[in-house]
Design an enzyme around this catalytic site. Structure first.
Site, mmCIF file in Angstrom:
data_model
loop_
_atom_site.group_PDB
_atom_site.id
_atom_site.type_symbol
_atom_site.label_atom_id
_atom_site.label_comp_id
_atom_site.label_asym_id
_atom_site.label_seq_id
_atom_site.Cartn_x
_atom_site.Cartn_y
_atom_site.Cartn_z
ATOM 1 N N PRO A 90 -2.310 5.688 3.291
ATOM 2 C CA PRO A 90 -2.236 4.774 4.443
ATOM 3 C C PRO A 90 -1.306 5.352 5.515
ATOM 4 C CG PRO A 90 -1.004 3.898 2.565
ATOM 5 C CD PRO A 90 -1.578 5.191 2.119
ATOM 6 N N ASP B 277 2.927 8.709 5.066
ATOM 7 C CA ASP B 277 2.153 8.017 4.011
ATOM 8 C C ASP B 277 2.944 6.771 3.632
ATOM 9 O OD1 ASP B 277 1.062 7.077 1.634
ATOM 10 O OD2 ASP B 277 0.757 9.082 0.785
ATOM 11 N N HIS B 278 2.407 5.615 3.989
ATOM 12 C CA HIS B 278 3.161 4.381 3.793
ATOM 13 C C HIS B 278 3.415 4.061 2.328
ATOM 14 C CE1 HIS B 278 5.094 0.730 4.922
ATOM 15 N NE2 HIS B 278 4.610 0.732 6.162
ATOM 16 N N ARG B 279 2.723 4.752 1.424
ATOM 17 C CA ARG B 279 3.028 4.512 -0.004
ATOM 18 C C ARG B 279 4.386 5.074 -0.331
ATOM 19 N NH1 ARG B 279 -2.188 7.339 -2.466
ATOM 20 N NH2 ARG B 279 -1.339 8.910 -1.061
#
Lengths: 339, 444, 323
Positions: free
Chosen positions: B243, B416-418
């Protein structure tokens, strides 16, 4: 009586058989020998005397209690022990085991595992000798229990009808596994069954190698002269159980002791000493040489390799067939073998 | 089953958005996760992705239209499915819930791949869009062995299979269908018990071929190089899996410009420092300060890397490659400069060793030489961040309430929002900015 | 080329091999003066004498065991078992000795022998009407052949006699009188090779022995309706040659296996399993098996006819497999 050399040779052979069988019992206890193991202790005189009377090119088929016969036929004890250990150097390349010792070069066509079923093979071999006009004879060695099996009947009848040169040698040790002879055979003197086939039958003292030798000589002569088959019954006894796991409930200790008094080796030794054919030292030297031979045989068997896994499919067909061997394909599909 | 495309809420205070452009036309095939439109919010232009696969059956609002958040702007449907004007919009949440019900047709049988026809997640008996009340008919049993394909065309109707029912097909038919990229569920079966057999697959004419591309004029086909395939595969996967979110900062490079000029007076040859070298060094130092950015997503955990290996995107005529400057933190600016030149030169000659373009933990991509003001890059998996560097231009900037001329450069970090949250991205980028704006910090 | 009967083809093979090799001899019940219960060895004792044409007692165990012993010691016996049913008396010798002699002594011995026996039925009642080839096709070390034509019979019998392994050569009483072209010169058909009996493109029929002939007749009828059958005659059951079967399957995608014996655990079961394993992706329909109804054979001729499979069964099976 035979000459000194033969007499000592018989002594050595009987001692060798006895020690070999004892070594087998040991090997089995240590799980070096597996499967079935039928030991010959007590019956040595039968093998040594009878086979001693045959020519080198006479054919022998025998049953599963075959170590004594193989040794009497001069198969190498190293190759025999290796076969019992299942090794590649065994006389049957580890494929046969105790019950299928064999050596083509010595006309020793094998031990067989099915009671009474190998007698027809001897008939066929004799058929061949008659067919080719050879003077060879074939000998089938089997136990008292076999005489109650259909194979015995068909073989004796066919051999008699064709007058084939077969010596049918019964090793009557009084037991079919655990059943005493009087409980499973209509008659005890099995050689009398010869009457039913119109052939010569004879009982022999199976604890005396000389008696066995002479009876077999006569039988072979009878066969070679085209008179047809002969039925010999060796009265003998086995000191050990039927096979390795036999607690021997079916016979009593007195009986075993009675027969131990008639141990063929002790009695032959005594005779040799009594008749001045051997000295204690000579016999002792033979004993020692047998010990060494046995140690050598066990060591050879121990050190020999197992057959390679990829030889599993060898000896399936004598005439190979293209695409005929599913064995290799199926072996390739196996998961990895972990010893 | 149709899925509505909504104007998404991209910010707590967003009430409406403008559709800048549709990236798909009506009738195009759409895969789940694929960007289908670009919208503009108050703050930023952003691509929106399709939450279902199928065909973009209807576009309800076109380019340049302002649409309230939550309103339906398009409909994705299954091929052949008839859709009317916007159905009462199930919310995005419900559309998602509708998936996974009933039979996953794409996986019927033994994994025949439905290539070229993305039927998306299972959505029950597809033909039911038109046949909701018809009875289930068994295809008539064949009497004569010889009327093969004819029978398939004449006697067969659209296959009616109950939800959850296994599609019966002969092994041969399955293999043929898989080879043609056919979905067996589409094929009527005329064998015993409705089994699909060879003649059915041979005689099958699909009801509607989804037009993935309609050539209207002469085209030139360009075969794919391995590099192109790799780029396509890796970056699609990255974009669909990670994401992405984006943070941009404007950096005052005035001091850096002066610093570089001064330093390059004494350095020679390959050691001469470029602005990109300085960015790489700054990024390396910032990664040291913020190890959570120097990390990778590993499904059940996050792995933070000990080494700081900064990748440097190099454009090639046929695509791009990202050689890696290993241990960039430990290297001086001039060493980085040397490495960068060497790697770039060899990259252009295709003489990089495999270990030279793997093992990176963060990447810098610089389009400044193309006079790009700013751009967003796609994260280079398995990294968690990539910095997109624009050109340096003189701009009018307000400092201490006065308008002055400064050399400005924009860097946008894709994260990467993770692994990385907004605040961390902002702080990390802030550190990069700090280092570049005080360039002496790059050499201490 | 001469057209002769299956029986005559066998006689030619036997006689030519006996002339060619002195170690070949024949033994069995009533094969000498009676001429064999199916007349196969008629006149042989006059030509070759009692030494080489041996009447035996009714002793299947001894017949096969003696044949094995004679083979081991260098002769090439051909043992005739009067009816396939009687072979059960000799199972031990065949399975435990002839098939294993070469293997269990590490390759020292071989048993080059042929066992000839006819299958067949015709109100002979249950214990005289069985066809038992699956029992033998099961045994590693044996070779099992079951030819259907005079040409194959002669070529395969010669091959069997010259082969150094035990070969079970299964004839069929109901096809002894069928005719076909057979060359006069010496020829051998290799054991372990199937043959395309009739080429075709719509369906594959796999068969052997009498049912192969029934399949050919079925194919001729089906051809009138435009159904083109390809027939593969296995000829050898062990080793089993699946090559032509699989090639045919790729062409037709539909298979019928036709045998006379009982269906469960029969030859068709093995062929089906091999097709599934090696030709799965080419199957457009399950393999259809034609076989005898699983019941001991009854005396009554209608019941018996119903119990055994015939041309009509093959035709029906073809129609079904083509659905």
């Amino acid at each position: 009586m035979v000459d000194k050399q033969t007499a000592l040779d018989w002594y050595r052979q009987m001692v060798l058989i006895r020690r070999f069988e004892d070594k087998c019992a040991e090997g089995y206890a240590y799980a070096k020998i597996g499967g079935f193991l039928h030991l010959y202790n007590g019956q040595e005189a039968v093998a040594v005397g009878a086979i001693g009377a045959l020519n080198d090119d006479d054919d022998i088929v025998t049953h599963y209690r075959d170590h004594g016969h193989a040794i009497a036929r001069r198969l190498d004890t190293k190759a025999l022990m290796a076969e019992l250990y299942g090794k590649e150097t065994g006389c049957s390349k580890g494929r046969g085991g105790s019950m299928h010792l064999a050596d083509a070069s010595k006309h020793f066509w094998g031990g067989y595992a099915l009671v009474g079923a190998h007698l027809p093979l001897a008939v066929g071999m004799a058929m061949r000798h008659q067919y080719t006009g050879s003077s060879q004879v074939s000998m089938a060695i089997f136990g008292d229990g076999s005489t109650n099996n259909g194979g015995f009947h068909e073989s004796l009848n066919m051999a008699a009808v064709y007058k084939l040169p077969v010596i049918f040698l019964i090793e009557n040790n009084l037991y079919s596994m655990g059943v005493a002879i009087h409980r499973d055979s209509a008659i005890d003197d099995l050689h009398k069954r010869a009457i039913g086939y119109g052939i010569h039958g004879e009982a022999v003292d199976g604890m005396d190698p000389l008696a066995m030798y002479e009876a077999t000589q006569r039988a072979a002569e009878h066969c070679r002269s085209g008179k047809g088959p002969v039925l010999l019954e060796a009265k003998t006894y086995r000191f050990r159980g039927h096979s390795m796991a036999d607690p021997e409930y079916y016979r009593n200790k007195e009986e075993v002791e009675f027969w131990r008094q008639r141990d063929p080796i002790t009695n032959w030794k005594k005779r040799l000493l009594d008749e001045g054919l051997a000295t204690e030292d000579e016999l002792k030297a033979i004993d020692e040489s047998v010990e060494r031979e046995m140690e050598e045989a066990v060591r050879f068997a121990d050190e020999s390799p197992d057959p390679a896994l990829d030889t599993l499919c060898d000896y399936l067909y004598a005439t190979p067939v293209e695409n005929g061997d599913l064995c290799r394909q199926q072996q390739a599909e196996k998961p990895e073998y972990v010893r | 089953m149709a899925t509505n495309v909504l104007m998404p809420k991209m910010g707590y205070d967003m009430t409406e958005g403008k559709i800048l452009r549709w990236m798909k036309q009506e009738g195009d095939a759409v895969s789940k996760g694929e960007p289908i439109a670009e919208i503009q919010t108050d703050k930023v232009n952003i691509e929106i992705e399709a939450f279902a696969g199928g065909v973009l059956a209807k576009i309800l609002h076109g380019a340049d239209e302002d649409v309230a958040v939550g309103e339906v702007i398009g409909i994705i449907a299954d091929p052949g499915e008839k859709v009317e004007a916007p159905a009462k919009a199930p919310s995005a949440g419900q559309a998602l819930a509708n998936k996974g019900s009933g039979l996953d047709m794409a996986q019927s049988g033994e994994g025949g791949e439905a290539v070229g026809l993305d039927v998306g997640a299972g959505n029950g008996a597809k033909a039911n869009a038109t046949v909701s009340t018809s009875t289930i008919e068994e295809p008539s049993m064949v009497k004569q062995a010889n009327a093969d394909a004819q029978r398939a065309a004449e006697g067969a109707q659209a296959p009616v299979r109950r939800e959850g029912e296994r599609v019966k097909a002969s092994p041969l038919a399955r293999k043929m269908a898989a080879g043609q990229g056919l979905d067996l569920a589409e094929v009527p079966g005329t064998g015993p018990g409705g089994r699909i057999v060879k003649r059915d697959v041979e005689g099958y004419k699909p009801v509607q071929k989804p037009a993935a591309f309609v050539p209207t004029a002469a085209v030139t086909e360009v075969p794919l190089t391995r590099m192109r395939q790799a780029i396509a595969r890796r970056l699609s996967e990255s974009k669909q899996t990670a994401p992405h979110f984006y943070v941009t900062k404007a950096i005052d490079m005035t001091e850096a410009v002066a610093f570089r000029a001064q330093v390059n007076q004494t350095l020679t040859g390959a050691q001469k420092v470029s602005f990109n070298d300085m960015v790489i060094k700054a990024v390396a130092k910032a990664l040291k300060a913020y190890p959570a950015v120097n990390a990778s997503w590993a499904d059940d955990r996050i792995v933070q890397h000990d080494r700081i290996n900064v990748g440097m995107a190099v454009a090639l005529p046929e695509g791009l490659v990202v050689p890696v400057i290993n241990d960039a933190y430990a290297k001086t600016l001039s060493q980085i400069a040397e490495d960068a030149k060497d790697l770039a030169a060899r990259a252009k000659e295709n003489r990089l060793r495999p270990d030279e373009f793997s093992g990176g933990t963060c990447t810098v991509s610089n389009l400044g030489m193309f006079d790009v003001e700013s751009f967003t890059a796609i994260i280079n998996p398995p990294e968690s961040a990539i910095l997109a560097v624009g050109s340096i231009n003189k701009e009018a900037v307000v400092i201490n309430d006065e308008v002055v001329v400064r050399s400005m450069m924009r860097i946008t970090i894709s994260s990467d929002h993770r692994v990385i949250d907004g605040a961390l991205a902002a702080q990390f980028l802030g550190e990069v900015k700090r280092l570049l704006e005080t360039p002496l910090l790059l050499v201490v | 080329m001469p057209v002769i009967t299956y029986r005559e083809a066998l006689r030619q093979a036997l006689r030519e091999e006996m002339l060619r090799d002195d170690s070949v001899f024949i033994l069995g019940e009533d094969i000498a003066y009676y001429g064999g219960s199916y007349g196969v060895t008629k006149g042989f004792v006059d030509e070759f004498g009692e030494k080489r044409i041996k009447d035996t007692p009714i002793s299947e165990t001894a017949i096969i065991g003696a044949a094995t012993g004679a083979a081991m010691t260098g002769l090439r016996p051909i043992a005739e078992i009067m009816s396939f049913n009687f072979i059960l008396q000799a199972m031990d010798q065949i399975v435990n000795h002839s098939a294993k002699i070469h293997y269990m002594f590490g390759g020292q011995f071989q048993a080059p022998m042929v066992i000839r026996t006819p299958a067949g039925w015709s109100q002979l009642s249950a214990t005289h009407s069985q066809t038992l080839e699956p029992l033998f096709a099961y045994i590693p070390g044996l070779k099992v052949v079951m030819p259907s034509t005079p040409y194959d019979a002669k070529g395969l019998l010669k091959a069997a006699i010259r082969d150094n392994d035990p070969v079970l050569f299964i004839e069929h009483a109901l096809i002894y009188a069928t005719k076909g072209e057979v060359p006069e010169e010496d020829y051998v058909i290799p054991i372990g090779k199937s043959v395309v009996r009739r080429p075709g493109k719509d369906v594959t029929i796999v068969s052997f022995s009498r049912m192969a002939l029934e399949s050919v007749a079925a194919a001729e009828e089906l051809a009138k309706e435009g159904i083109d059958c390809e027939i593969i005659d296995l000829r050898s059951l062990r080793p089993l040659d699946m090559g032509p079967v699989l090639e045919s399957l790729k062409k037709t995608n539909r298979v019928v296996v036709a045998e006379e014996g009982w269906k469960s655990h029969g030859i068709g079961a093995e062929v089906s399993a091999r097709i599934m394993e090696e030709g799965f992706d080419y199957l457009d329909a399950p393999v259809k098996r034609v076989a005898g109804i699983e019941i001991p054979d009854p005396y009554n001729k209608h019941l018996e006819y119903q119990a055994f499979p015939h041309k009509a069964d093959v035709i029906k099976a073809v129609r079904e497999v083509l659905k």
